[in-house]
Structures are given as structure tokens and as C-alpha cells.
Design a protein around this motif. Sequence first.
Motif, PDB file in Angstrom:
ATOM      1  N   GLY A  81      40.909  46.327  36.977  1.00 15.32           N
ATOM      2  CA  GLY A  81      41.127  45.187  37.887  1.00 15.32           C
ATOM      3  C   GLY A  81      41.808  45.671  39.155  1.00 15.32           C
ATOM      4  O   GLY A  81      42.631  44.976  39.746  1.00 15.32           O
ATOM      5  N   THR A 140      40.977  46.084  42.181  1.00 16.77           N
ATOM      6  CA  THR A 140      40.732  45.479  43.496  1.00 16.77           C
ATOM      7  C   THR A 140      41.426  44.131  43.673  1.00 16.77           C
ATOM      8  O   THR A 140      41.331  43.515  44.733  1.00 16.77           O
ATOM      9  CB  THR A 140      39.215  45.283  43.696  1.00 16.77           C
ATOM     10  OG1 THR A 140      38.715  44.558  42.557  1.00 16.77           O
ATOM     11  CG2 THR A 140      38.489  46.603  43.800  1.00 16.77           C
ATOM     12  N   SER A 153      44.947  41.406  43.205  1.00 16.73           N
ATOM     13  CA  SER A 153      46.317  41.399  43.736  1.00 16.73           C
ATOM     14  C   SER A 153      47.227  42.385  42.972  1.00 16.73           C
ATOM     15  O   SER A 153      47.858  43.254  43.578  1.00 16.73           O
ATOM     16  CB  SER A 153      46.835  39.957  43.659  1.00 16.73           C
ATOM     17  OG  SER A 153      48.209  39.926  43.709  1.00 16.73           O
ATOM     18  N   ASN A 187      33.736  44.026  43.678  1.00 11.36           N
ATOM     19  CA  ASN A 187      34.189  44.348  45.039  1.00 11.36           C
ATOM     20  C   ASN A 187      34.052  45.853  45.309  1.00 11.36           C
ATOM     21  O   ASN A 187      35.021  46.611  45.206  1.00 11.36           O
ATOM     22  CB  ASN A 187      35.639  43.867  45.204  1.00 11.36           C
ATOM     23  CG  ASN A 187      36.154  44.074  46.612  1.00 11.36           C
ATOM     24  OD1 ASN A 187      35.523  44.733  47.441  1.00 11.36           O
ATOM     25  ND2 ASN A 187      37.329  43.515  46.884  1.00 11.36           N
ATOM     26  N   THR A 193      31.901  46.347  36.652  1.00 12.14           N
ATOM     27  CA  THR A 193      31.332  45.605  35.514  1.00 12.14           C
ATOM     28  C   THR A 193      30.105  44.783  35.915  1.00 12.14           C
ATOM     29  O   THR A 193      29.283  44.476  35.068  1.00 12.14           O
ATOM     30  CB  THR A 193      32.396  44.708  34.838  1.00 12.14           C
ATOM     31  OG1 THR A 193      32.983  43.876  35.817  1.00 12.14           O
ATOM     32  CG2 THR A 193      33.444  45.532  34.156  1.00 12.14           C
ATOM     33  N   ALA A 231      44.974  44.756  34.828  1.00 11.69           N
ATOM     34  CA  ALA A 231      45.150  43.713  35.851  1.00 11.69           C
ATOM     35  C   ALA A 231      43.847  42.954  36.068  1.00 11.69           C
ATOM     36  O   ALA A 231      43.606  42.411  37.150  1.00 11.69           O
ATOM     37  CB  ALA A 231      45.640  44.328  37.155  1.00 11.69           C
ATOM     38  N   SER A 274      41.482  39.791  35.645  1.00  9.71           N
ATOM     39  CA  SER A 274      41.834  38.373  35.530  1.00  9.71           C
ATOM     40  C   SER A 274      40.989  37.696  34.462  1.00  9.71           C
ATOM     41  O   SER A 274      39.849  38.113  34.208  1.00  9.71           O
ATOM     42  CB  SER A 274      41.633  37.671  36.876  1.00  9.71           C
ATOM     43  OG  SER A 274      40.296  37.838  37.294  1.00  9.71           O
ATOM     44  N   ALA A 280      38.251  37.888  30.385  1.00  7.63           N
ATOM     45  CA  ALA A 280      37.568  39.190  30.499  1.00  7.63           C
ATOM     46  C   ALA A 280      38.558  40.352  30.367  1.00  7.63           C
ATOM     47  O   ALA A 280      38.141  41.501  30.221  1.00  7.63           O
ATOM     48  CB  ALA A 280      36.841  39.272  31.824  1.00  7.63           C
ATOM     49  N   SER A 285      49.216  43.143  32.514  1.00  7.53           N
ATOM     50  CA  SER A 285      49.406  42.035  33.442  1.00  7.53           C
ATOM     51  C   SER A 285      48.560  40.847  33.009  1.00  7.53           C
ATOM     52  O   SER A 285      48.992  39.700  33.112  1.00  7.53           O
ATOM     53  CB  SER A 285      49.014  42.473  34.858  1.00  7.53           C
ATOM     54  OG  SER A 285      49.253  41.429  35.763  1.00  7.53           O
ATOM     55  N   LYS A 314      47.297  37.905  31.271  1.00  7.33           N
ATOM     56  CA  LYS A 314      47.994  37.082  30.280  1.00  7.33           C
ATOM     57  C   LYS A 314      47.033  36.319  29.392  1.00  7.33           C
ATOM     58  O   LYS A 314      47.374  35.922  28.293  1.00  7.33           O
ATOM     59  CB  LYS A 314      48.995  36.141  30.951  1.00  7.33           C
ATOM     60  CG  LYS A 314      48.410  35.103  31.858  1.00  7.33           C
ATOM     61  CD  LYS A 314      49.511  34.334  32.587  1.00  7.33           C
ATOM     62  CE  LYS A 314      50.101  35.149  33.720  1.00  7.33           C
ATOM     63  NZ  LYS A 314      51.172  34.510  34.438  1.00  7.33           N
ATOM     64  N   GLU A 315      45.780  36.133  29.872  1.00  4.77           N
ATOM     65  CA  GLU A 315      44.836  35.316  29.113  1.00  4.77           C
ATOM     66  C   GLU A 315      44.547  35.930  27.747  1.00  4.77           C
ATOM     67  O   GLU A 315      44.452  35.203  26.747  1.00  4.77           O
ATOM     68  CB  GLU A 315      43.543  35.135  29.916  1.00  4.77           C
ATOM     69  CG  GLU A 315      43.703  34.304  31.197  1.00  4.77           C
ATOM     70  CD  GLU A 315      44.180  35.110  32.421  1.00  4.77           C
ATOM     71  OE1 GLU A 315      44.563  36.299  32.264  1.00  4.77           O
ATOM     72  OE2 GLU A 315      44.170  34.570  33.529  1.00  4.77           O
TER      73      GLU A 315
HETATM   74  P1  NDP Z   1      42.813  38.779  41.100  1.00  2.39           P
HETATM   75  O1  NDP Z   1      41.851  37.672  41.016  1.00  2.39           O
HETATM   76  O2  NDP Z   1      43.489  39.067  42.391  1.00  2.39           O
HETATM   77  O3  NDP Z   1      42.101  40.165  40.623  1.00  2.39           O
HETATM   78  C1  NDP Z   1      41.350  40.229  39.448  1.00  2.39           C
HETATM   79  C2  NDP Z   1      40.813  41.635  39.211  1.00  2.39           C
HETATM   80  O4  NDP Z   1      40.034  41.632  38.009  1.00  2.39           O
HETATM   81  C3  NDP Z   1      39.883  42.127  40.330  1.00  2.39           C
HETATM   82  O5  NDP Z   1      39.976  43.530  40.420  1.00  2.39           O
HETATM   83  C4  NDP Z   1      38.502  41.744  39.791  1.00  2.39           C
HETATM   84  O6  NDP Z   1      37.451  42.537  40.337  1.00  2.39           O
HETATM   85  C5  NDP Z   1      38.703  42.049  38.315  1.00  2.39           C
HETATM   86  N1  NDP Z   1      37.782  41.305  37.465  1.00  2.39           N
HETATM   87  C6  NDP Z   1      37.475  39.978  37.509  1.00  2.39           C
HETATM   88  N2  NDP Z   1      36.604  39.661  36.548  1.00  2.39           N
HETATM   89  C7  NDP Z   1      36.348  40.808  35.862  1.00  2.39           C
HETATM   90  C8  NDP Z   1      35.503  41.143  34.784  1.00  2.39           C
HETATM   91  N3  NDP Z   1      34.713  40.228  34.197  1.00  2.39           N
HETATM   92  N4  NDP Z   1      35.507  42.419  34.335  1.00  2.39           N
HETATM   93  C9  NDP Z   1      36.280  43.355  34.935  1.00  2.39           C
HETATM   94  N5  NDP Z   1      37.074  43.113  35.979  1.00  2.39           N
HETATM   95  C10 NDP Z   1      37.113  41.846  36.438  1.00  2.39           C
HETATM   96  O7  NDP Z   1      43.888  38.513  39.951  1.00  2.39           O
HETATM   97  P2  NDP Z   1      45.451  38.856  39.928  1.00  2.39           P
HETATM   98  O8  NDP Z   1      45.667  40.274  40.326  1.00  2.39           O
HETATM   99  O9  NDP Z   1      46.214  37.799  40.615  1.00  2.39           O
HETATM  100  O10 NDP Z   1      45.777  38.686  38.378  1.00  2.39           O
HETATM  101  C11 NDP Z   1      45.315  39.589  37.383  1.00  2.39           C
HETATM  102  C12 NDP Z   1      45.928  39.223  36.045  1.00  2.39           C
HETATM  103  O11 NDP Z   1      47.341  39.404  36.112  1.00  2.39           O
HETATM  104  C13 NDP Z   1      45.716  37.755  35.636  1.00  2.39           C
HETATM  105  O12 NDP Z   1      45.588  37.685  34.256  1.00  2.39           O
HETATM  106  C14 NDP Z   1      47.005  37.066  36.078  1.00  2.39           C
HETATM  107  O13 NDP Z   1      47.286  35.930  35.310  1.00  2.39           O
HETATM  108  C15 NDP Z   1      48.013  38.171  35.816  1.00  2.39           C
HETATM  109  N6  NDP Z   1      49.218  38.101  36.649  1.00  2.39           N
HETATM  110  C16 NDP Z   1      49.099  38.145  38.017  1.00  2.39           C
HETATM  111  C17 NDP Z   1      50.224  38.102  38.819  1.00  2.39           C
HETATM  112  C18 NDP Z   1      50.115  38.194  40.307  1.00  2.39           C
HETATM  113  O14 NDP Z   1      51.152  38.317  40.960  1.00  2.39           O
HETATM  114  N7  NDP Z   1      48.950  38.149  40.892  1.00  2.39           N
HETATM  115  C19 NDP Z   1      51.575  37.978  38.232  1.00  2.39           C
HETATM  116  C20 NDP Z   1      51.578  37.998  36.789  1.00  2.39           C
HETATM  117  C21 NDP Z   1      50.441  38.047  36.044  1.00  2.39           C
HETATM  118  P3  NDP Z   1      36.714  42.080  41.742  1.00  2.39           P
HETATM  119  O15 NDP Z   1      37.758  42.137  42.791  1.00  2.39           O
HETATM  120  O16 NDP Z   1      35.664  43.110  41.905  1.00  2.39           O
HETATM  121  O17 NDP Z   1      36.195  40.697  41.493  1.00  2.39           O
END
Ligand code: NDP
Length: 388
Positions: A12, A14, A16, A40, A59, A100, A102, A105, A123, A125-126
Motif C-alpha cells: 500500500g 502509494t 497516505s 497508481n 494488484t 498500509a 486500505s 483487501a 496499519s 485496521k479492517e
Molecule cells: P489510502 O487510501 O491513502 O492508501 C491505500 C493504499 O492501499 C494505496 O497504496 C492503494 O493503492 C492500496 N490498495 C488499495 N486497494 C488495494 C488492493 N485491493 N490491493 C492492494 N493494495 C491496495 O489509505 P491510508 O493510507 O489512509 O490507510 C491505509 C490503512 O491504514 C487503512 O486500513 C487505514 O484505516 C489505516 N490507517 C490509516 C491512517 C492514516 O493516517 N491514513 C491512520 C491509521 C490507520 P493505489 O494507490 O494504487 O490505489
Amino acid sequence: MNTENIKLAILGSTGSVGKQSVEVALNLGARVELLMAHSNIDELERQARLLKPKICVITDENRANELRLRLNDTSINVYSGEKSAIEAICECDADVGVNAVSGFAGLYPALALAKSGKRIAMSNKEAIVVAYKFLLDEIRKGGSELIPVDSEHSAIFQCLQGRVGNNIKKIILTSSGGPFRGKTRNELLKITASDALSHPTWKMGAKITIDSASLMNKGFEVIEAVRLFGVSPDQVQVVVHPQSIMHSAVEYIDNSVIAQMGAPDMRTCIQYAITYPQRREPLAKALDFASIGALTFENPDMNTFSLLSLAFYAIEEDGILPSALNASDEVAVDAFLKGKIGFVDVFDIVSKVVYGFENIKNPSLEDIYNADREARIKTLEQINSFLK
Ligand code: NDP
Ligand code: MG
């Protein structure tokens, strides 16, 4: 673990948290063995050229060929699709995988890290909310370990260091209260996606920002705390703390409270999960208590922000309800972000789906996947009936 020569996989990368994990990797001078994202490829290519991992996983199979072409001049292997992703995560030479990704998945990458005995800096949580029992089984079998990254759970984990026996009275889970703290249900009726996307203290991905505004995120974190720390739901108290300086606390049976504080910066939590039990040079600023002035605390408004009460209901009932809650919220938030339904409709639709969901106690992993699918269908039906 020797944190000088640490090897990482960033899943994950790419997003946040993923981008902040890249900053942490650079701060630690860590070698990054694998990067993974969904679609991305612009950001993934940029990161790949910067960090030179052995493997990039994308993916979304439709983007894989383009990424392969773009990285043609490098020796990086590009994998695509879930099956190859699992193989790559298992086989790569990382000590720690930052998960990381989201959404739900995030489960299969976590299982792959667990099976191959790598530390999971978690990170996502789901996967914990929905299927922690199954993840824990794999962690135990694979000789892996999970260190939380979510700031509250990282705080609680730190407050539990040195604990002897089972002497926790309760966990105090702090919440910033989100951008709509103090608002009534009537006031929330007018909220648009762009209002909800501006969080007062944390910068995050779109889904979790909406969940933070509705307090659904805090609800998921209640479930996450129950799962990770083996407490009962009534041992978790949510306290609103708008400054986001105290990231959570543990109250022990002698009424001593141990809290963890710091600037609200996810990079601290990501780095600690990677280097635990060691601490390394920070990326976040130090706290200046005099300039902060005051730390304030209040009870959450669980009547208005009813998704928080719904999360307590889901974890008290447990079984497949946390899975239904997670799936229903994901679909409803997506509809809200696309402007199809209002903010308060998210509360009402998800509540209707979860309160009406037939539970299965002690579910199999298949039951959990089925509940996820069924809750998505039921939520779409509700959304469509709103649109008529
Ligand atoms: P973002 O939406 O910013 O990023 C999600 C990442 O997961 C991207 O790299 C995305 O790739 C990738 N992704 C999405 N779907 C898939 C998939 N099916 N298979 C593989 N990779 C996938 O999310 P956040 O960074 O905000 O959050 C990530 C996780 O961390 C979540 O579970 C959130 O609840 C948890 N969290 C986040 C915090 C935060 O500050 N943001 C704080 C605490 C927990 P692409 O960019 O290519 O779509
Ligand atoms: Mg959090």
C-alpha cells in the motif's frame, strides 16, 4: 532485530500511510525489498526508481504491463494479481512488512506476512476488525508478530510495555472528535464530502477521513483494541481529546494511568512498529507543552455519532457483525464520496444493515467473506432505495 540493516516490504506504498512509510524507510536507511500498490503506477514507478526494490507488485492486472514497460530499464521484477502478490510477499527477503493497504483487501497481505514469519507493522485496521482470529492463528504458526501502527493502538502497545500479568482495568482510547465535534444531527444534514474531508489534526486517505468525521473510525478502533489487547468491549472507554497529543492510555487496576503522547504524526508510529523495541531518530517534531497550553477531554456524543454505538453493538455481538459493519460502511462511504447520499444517510444505512443482519457466532473465514459480500449487497439495496 538489528535496526541498522533492516529490510522492508511496504504494502500500500502509494497511499497516505504508504508514502509516510517510504519517508521512514529513508530516515532509517532501510533497504526496501518490495513495494506494492493497487493501480497508481505513476507513484509506484517514482518510488521504485528512488528505492530500487527487487520486486514491485501491482494488484490491478490491467496496469501491470504498463508498469513492466516503464521499469524495463531496471532489474525490478513486476508481479501482478493477488496470487502472485502472496507469493512475492512470502518469498521476498524482508524482515518487516508495513501493511498500509486500505480496506478488507489488507487481509491477504497480512496473512502472507504472517505465514512467512515476517513482522507485520500493521496499519490496516479492517483485517483486524474482521478476521483477527484467523490472522493470529497464522502469526502463531508462522512465528511472526504484529506491532500496531494505528496511532491509538501504537500508544496502547507502548503503555503496556513492562506489564506483569493481567492487571488492566481499562483502555482509554482518545479521539480528536473529528471536524464536526459538537454538531447536532440537524447540522450534520448539510455536510458535503469536501467538508468531511478536512480533518483537524491528522492528514489521511479519503475513506478513513470520512470515517474519522463520522466517528466510525473510532468505532473500528474500539473493535481493534478489543481484538489486539484481549479486553472486553466495556473495558474500552472513548474519550474526545481535540488536541490529539495524548494518543491513548491504559488505566491499571490501581487506578494508575499510563498515557503515550507525541506530535500527531503517523511517521512516529510507523517507525516504532518497524524498530520496536528500539527507538530511532525522529521525523516528527518534539512536543512543546508550553505552546500547547492545555489538553482537554470530554465524552463523545454517541447519540448523534451513532456509528460509534453501532461498533460497540457489533463487537459485543461479535461473530460476523464486525465484518458486516466494515463492508457496509465501505460501500456507504463510497456512495457519500460520490455525492449519491448525504453524510447522515451513511449513519442510517449502515445502522439498518448491521442491526438487521443475522449473526453467526464463531464464524469460519468463509462465513466472514460471505458476510462481507452480503452486507455490500444489502447496503447497495439501501442506497438504491434512498435514490428512488
Ligand atoms: P489510502 O487510501 O491513502 O492508501 C491505500 C493504499 O492501499 C494505496 O497504496 C492503494 O493503492 C492500496 N490498495 C488499495 N486497494 C488495494 C488492493 N485491493 N490491493 C492492494 N493494495 C491496495 O489509505 P491510508 O493510507 O489512509 O490507510 C491505509 C490503512 O491504514 C487503512 O486500513 C487505514 O484505516 C489505516 N490507517 C490509516 C491512517 C492514516 O493516517 N491514513 C491512520 C491509521 C490507520 P493505489 O494507490 O494504487 O490505489
Ligand atoms: Mg487511529
